[in-house]
Write an enzyme that holds these catalytic residues in place. Sequence first.
Site, PDB file in Angstrom:
ATOM      1  N   GLU A 339       0.809  -1.225   0.000  1.00  0.00           N
ATOM      2  CA  GLU A 339       0.000   0.000   0.000  1.00  0.00           C
ATOM      3  C   GLU A 339       0.840   1.271   0.000  1.00  0.00           C
ATOM      4  O   GLU A 339       0.614   2.172   0.808  1.00  0.00           O
ATOM      5  CB  GLU A 339      -0.985  -0.028   1.179  1.00  0.00           C
ATOM      6  CG  GLU A 339      -1.909  -1.236   1.109  1.00  0.00           C
ATOM      7  CD  GLU A 339      -2.814  -1.401   2.322  1.00  0.00           C
ATOM      8  OE1 GLU A 339      -2.777  -0.539   3.209  1.00  0.00           O
ATOM      9  OE2 GLU A 339      -3.544  -2.400   2.365  1.00  0.00           O
ATOM     10  N   ASN A 383       2.167  -4.729  -3.395  1.00  0.00           N
ATOM     11  CA  ASN A 383       0.765  -5.091  -3.166  1.00  0.00           C
ATOM     12  C   ASN A 383      -0.046  -3.835  -2.875  1.00  0.00           C
ATOM     13  O   ASN A 383       0.421  -2.953  -2.145  1.00  0.00           O
ATOM     14  CB  ASN A 383       0.711  -6.053  -1.961  1.00  0.00           C
ATOM     15  CG  ASN A 383      -0.652  -6.655  -1.745  1.00  0.00           C
ATOM     16  OD1 ASN A 383      -1.359  -6.975  -2.701  1.00  0.00           O
ATOM     17  ND2 ASN A 383      -1.049  -6.817  -0.485  1.00  0.00           N
ATOM     18  N   ASP A 448     -11.997 -10.221  -1.201  1.00  0.00           N
ATOM     19  CA  ASP A 448     -13.267 -10.459  -0.511  1.00  0.00           C
ATOM     20  C   ASP A 448     -14.306  -9.558  -1.164  1.00  0.00           C
ATOM     21  O   ASP A 448     -13.978  -8.543  -1.749  1.00  0.00           O
ATOM     22  CB  ASP A 448     -13.200 -10.297   1.017  1.00  0.00           C
ATOM     23  CG  ASP A 448     -12.554  -9.013   1.488  1.00  0.00           C
ATOM     24  OD1 ASP A 448     -12.433  -8.061   0.682  1.00  0.00           O
ATOM     25  OD2 ASP A 448     -12.174  -8.952   2.668  1.00  0.00           O
TER      26      ASP A 448
HETATM   27  O1  9MR Z   1      -6.881  -8.724   8.172  1.00  0.00           O
HETATM   28  C1  9MR Z   1      -6.095  -7.782   8.856  1.00  0.00           C
HETATM   29  C2  9MR Z   1      -6.809  -7.366  10.130  1.00  0.00           C
HETATM   30  O2  9MR Z   1      -6.948  -8.450  11.005  1.00  0.00           O
HETATM   31  C3  9MR Z   1      -6.030  -6.247  10.794  1.00  0.00           C
HETATM   32  O3  9MR Z   1      -6.764  -5.764  11.904  1.00  0.00           O
HETATM   33  C4  9MR Z   1      -5.817  -5.137   9.801  1.00  0.00           C
HETATM   34  C5  9MR Z   1      -5.030  -4.002  10.407  1.00  0.00           C
HETATM   35  O4  9MR Z   1      -4.868  -2.972   9.512  1.00  0.00           O
HETATM   36  O5  9MR Z   1      -5.114  -5.628   8.672  1.00  0.00           O
HETATM   37  C6  9MR Z   1      -5.877  -6.573   7.989  1.00  0.00           C
HETATM   38  O6  9MR Z   1      -5.254  -6.951   6.803  1.00  0.00           O
HETATM   39  C7  9MR Z   1      -5.003  -5.919   5.861  1.00  0.00           C
HETATM   40  C8  9MR Z   1      -3.815  -6.332   5.058  1.00  0.00           C
HETATM   41  O7  9MR Z   1      -2.737  -6.584   5.907  1.00  0.00           O
HETATM   42  C9  9MR Z   1      -3.440  -5.271   4.046  1.00  0.00           C
HETATM   43  N1  9MR Z   1      -4.553  -4.927   3.209  1.00  0.00           N
HETATM   44  C10 9MR Z   1      -5.773  -4.602   3.897  1.00  0.00           C
HETATM   45  C11 9MR Z   1      -6.146  -5.727   4.859  1.00  0.00           C
HETATM   46  C12 9MR Z   1      -7.481  -5.452   5.497  1.00  0.00           C
HETATM   47  O8  9MR Z   1      -7.404  -4.307   6.305  1.00  0.00           O
END
Ligand code: 9MR
Length: 691
Positions: A339, A383, A448
């Site tokens: 990101e 990513n 998703d």
């Molecule tokens: O699935 C992850 C969630 O459990 C965490 O709380 C969150 C914190 O920012 O991150 C989520 O995963 C993220 C991923 O690492 C990067 N892309 C977005 C995902 C969803 O927020």
Amino acid sequence: MPSVRPVPAGLRPAAVVAAALVTVALVLAGALAGPLAAPARALSPAVVVTSDFEAGLDGWQARGAATVSTTAVGARGTGSLLVQDRVDPWDGALIPVTEVFEPGTTYTVGLWLRLPDGAGSADLRVSVQRDVDGVASYETLTTVEGVTSQWREVTATYTPGPFDTASLYVESVSSPADLMVDDVLVSGIRYTPDLSVTPVSDEVSVPFGIAVEPQDVLGGRGDLLAHHAEQITPGNQMKPESIQPTEGTFTFGAADGLVDWAIEHDMRVYGHTLLWHQQTPAWFFQRDGAALTTSSADQALLRERLRTHIEAIADHYRETYGEYGTAGNPIFAFDVVNEVIDENQSDGLRRSEWYRVLGPSYIADAFRYARAAFGPEVLLFINDYNSEYPDKRAPYLRLVTDLLAQGVPVDGVGHQLHVEVGRSIPMIEDTIEAFEALPVRQAVTELDVSAYRDSGEQWTAPPAARLIEQGYYYRDMFAMLEQHARSFESITVWGLEDSRTWLRSGAAPLLFDGQLQVKPAYWGIVDPSRIGTTPTPTVTPTVSPSPSVSASPSVSPSVSPSPSVSPSVSASPSVSPSVSASPTAGPACRVTFTSNDWSTGFTAGVRVTHQGTTALSGWTLRFTFPGGQQVTQGWSATWTQSGSTVTATNAAWNGRLAPGGSVDIGFNGSHPGTNPRPTSFALNGVTCTLA
Ligand code: 9MR
């Protein structure tokens, strides 16, 4: 009565519990309501905590500085728990659940909350603390906003990961108000997935992965995961804050547990992520507690920390599992940077702490450090989310092109694909095609599909029709991805089942429901003929859906992007149908048209039955709106509208129609106040009868 019980087989709850158990059963039955509900395979719910505070504290204790006692005012009986003397938000009441919670089992937690008379209002939170190797994690089950002196009933579900000790607790989000708790009922259910269904990985030609948390590899959840996936991505355990919470202290335990499980199940592991602006401890960007500056000394320090972090991870997995690319080591890819794009910046790069201290160079450095540390066998990915929107696609493409031109070792481009039902699939395909011009692999890294179309929708569980629409959306998405299979290294969905998603409750974005059963979304990938037909919605959203198509994401992972994309009414891959059958005399088709209306819009289902004698290898359905209606979004066909004439042409997967065969298509539309039905339909130019 004992308030905490182990999970015995054949538990016979006391009478007072029995009534509550009925409540739980009803809640569970409610969750299953609707024609889509598959029979859940589960042991009977076993009650593990009951606390009615009629005869004491029932095992509850003070948390933090608070004090606890019982009062004579109950939600339903004549006693409840009173929590007083709170100073900090986390001061509250807890009950230990170490002996009764089982990792990987799903619990339904029900309780009643209120504030004492005259205490105003507060936001209260129900959470679980899990301690592993002395490290605590705090998981919110639910936050109840605006609790006053009226009793509020609260229900939540929770699936614990591993723990040494655990406690269930109630606190407030901010206010130090006294609070009251009553009639706590916690019941656990071990769901068993149906392992006779076709594994998703059998039907996807690209390696299929699922992002996981530690509880996902336990019990029935682990069985489900092993049945359907060929690779896993640790959802949180390889992020900087998990691996190196303080400088020089590396904690690989949780990540290794997942990698070990992958090895036992002959799966690959996609690592996520070496560098991010979130979930990265503050120490990375500080020297002696003060923020790093852009001095060359501070820049050198941050670069060194980045290199050290990447090397430590690479070395750990090489030392533990053998050289990358050899049989014992399942890690085949890593998100190196996550990101880093911000389409609203002139240079298209996110203004993170990494950027503030180092400028854009940190991205190339991260890839170079990663290549040096991991060697050539691990694919190095960049990513990002929303890469399908043209505004974001452009800087993403530009960055990757620039990096490659500089010889930076970028092997792959990840598209997270956190989308919602209806997000344009042609737009996603455009992005894939744009990157196909570059010498990179691609991956769907975090797919998703939220059932919510926009933030105005809210429900406990999506309407059945929306889940079916989601099934069609998954089908169309995977049909499109299959067209590009050769470009893809893997396709990963971001989570195992709907009860554990990072999205808000009710989004239900995954392939399996909270009871580990297949959903229409699963059938969309595995066998679209079993998705189901568009039924009357069983649950009405509390807010009327807006009939206009929103191109904005209903959820945003970390920022609120506002893509400026004109929505298209095409919800299916754009495939030109080849129409081979010539019109035959007499009615060659029958149409059933159903519509669910609200004040300004409607959802229509159209069943088309082919009554000719020759199979069609492609079809076009035309009809005319009599009252100024407009298609805003369609599915299972490519929809266009010109004036009042609507044309639906087959999608890639439903062009063939045998004599007597039917196809179900549908759309959302807007209307000016009344919604008279179309009365005349034609299939391949031949008028249909209207059922
Ligand atoms: O699935 C992850 C969630 O459990 C965490 O709380 C969150 C914190 O920012 O991150 C989520 O995963 C993220 C991923 O690492 C990067 N892309 C977005 C995902 C969803 O927020």
